[in-house]
Design an enzyme around this catalytic site. Structure first.
Site, short mmCIF file in Angstrom:
data_model
loop_
_atom_site.label_atom_id
_atom_site.label_comp_id
_atom_site.label_asym_id
_atom_site.label_seq_id
_atom_site.Cartn_x
_atom_site.Cartn_y
_atom_site.Cartn_z
CD GLU A 168 -2.90 -1.40 2.17
OE1 GLU A 168 -4.13 -1.39 2.07
OE2 GLU A 168 -2.31 -1.66 3.25
CD GLU A 185 -3.45 -6.41 3.83
OE1 GLU A 185 -2.78 -5.37 3.94
OE2 GLU A 185 -3.45 -7.12 2.80
#
Length: 256
Positions: A110, A130
């Site tokens: 990210e 995740e």
């Protein structure tokens, strides 16, 4: 105590920011996030710096959030108003290049997605695992990946949690350059130098309009870009550029 983010300014006005936790695969901590946010503030505030490069010390770019600290203390590497790593919610106004060696996972990926340009080593891998941990890629991954990659590929990344390699990421337009392992930072510096030699205001406002215009129609874009483009055309640098060209010399930019 050793800084968790190292900074260095090169002679051509490039700020190199290196996450410095190699023994922990550069997993992001609160302290590192605060230090990175401060470095990014410096990037935007210093008129002698034109471009930023974000990288990691050692063979890994960033393995994401330090899950051991999160599990033990609930620590989240977030800066108020700036998000994960002090970057993802508020990228700098000036250009930012990610120089990636090895893994860019979770929040580390990210961080890459929040950069403007990406230079990656051949062995680099990008992933959002995740879902494998009962979490979700809320530091920009769940909406930036679908913007940058074809929807089926983006959903594969988000729903399987499996990574993609540099070659595949380049094929889908995520990466600007793939280079031999160990040379990502060097190649990123070359790219940064090519940007840094240009008029700072022109570069900064080009980045701003490119980002904002995602939400504009073409009709709106011609109107809404005016405050940015008029500022450039009215600048001292806009006068200097053609004169330098006519005189066959390098321009001397003032950033205004």
């Amino acid at each position: 105590m050793t800084s968790e983010v190292l900074t260095e300014v090169t002679g051509d006005g490039v700020l190199v920011m290196s996450i410095n936790r190699p023994d922990q695969r550069n997993a992001m901590t609160k302290e590192a996030a605060v230090e990175l946010a401060a470095a990014l503030d410096r990037l935007d505030a210093d008129p002698d710096i034109s471009v930023g490069i974000l990288t990691g010390v050692g063979p890994t770019f960033c393995a994401g959030m330090d899950l051991k600290r999160f599990a033990a203390t609930g620590e989240r590497p977030v800066v108020q108003g700036r998000g994960f790593g002090g970057l993802v919610q508020s990228p700098p106004a000036k250009p930012l290049i990610a120089a990636v060696e090895g893994w860019a996972l979770g929040g580390g990926f990210e961080l890459v997605l929040a950069a403007d340009l990406v230079v990656a080593a051949e062995g680099a891998k990008f992933g959002l695992p995740e879902v494998k941990r009962g979490l979700i890629a809320r530091a920009g991954g769940i909406f930036r990946v679908p913007r940058l990659l074809p929807r089926p590929i983006a959903l594969e990344l988000l729903m399987t949690g499996d990574p993609i390699d540099a070659a595949r990421a380049e094929r889908y337009g995520l990466i600007n350059r793939v280079v031999p392992d160990g040379t990502a930072l060097e190649a990123a510096k070359e790219l940064a130098s090519a940007i840094a030699c240009n008029a700072p205001l022109s570069v900064r406002n080009s980045k701003a309009v490119a980002g904002l215009s995602r939400l504009w129609s073409d009709v709106e874009a011609f109107e809404l870009q005016k405050s940015y483009t008029d500022e450039v055309f009215a600048s001292e640098d806009a006068a200097e550029g053609p004169v330098a060209f006519a005189e066959r010399r390098a321009p001397v930019w003032k950033g205004r």
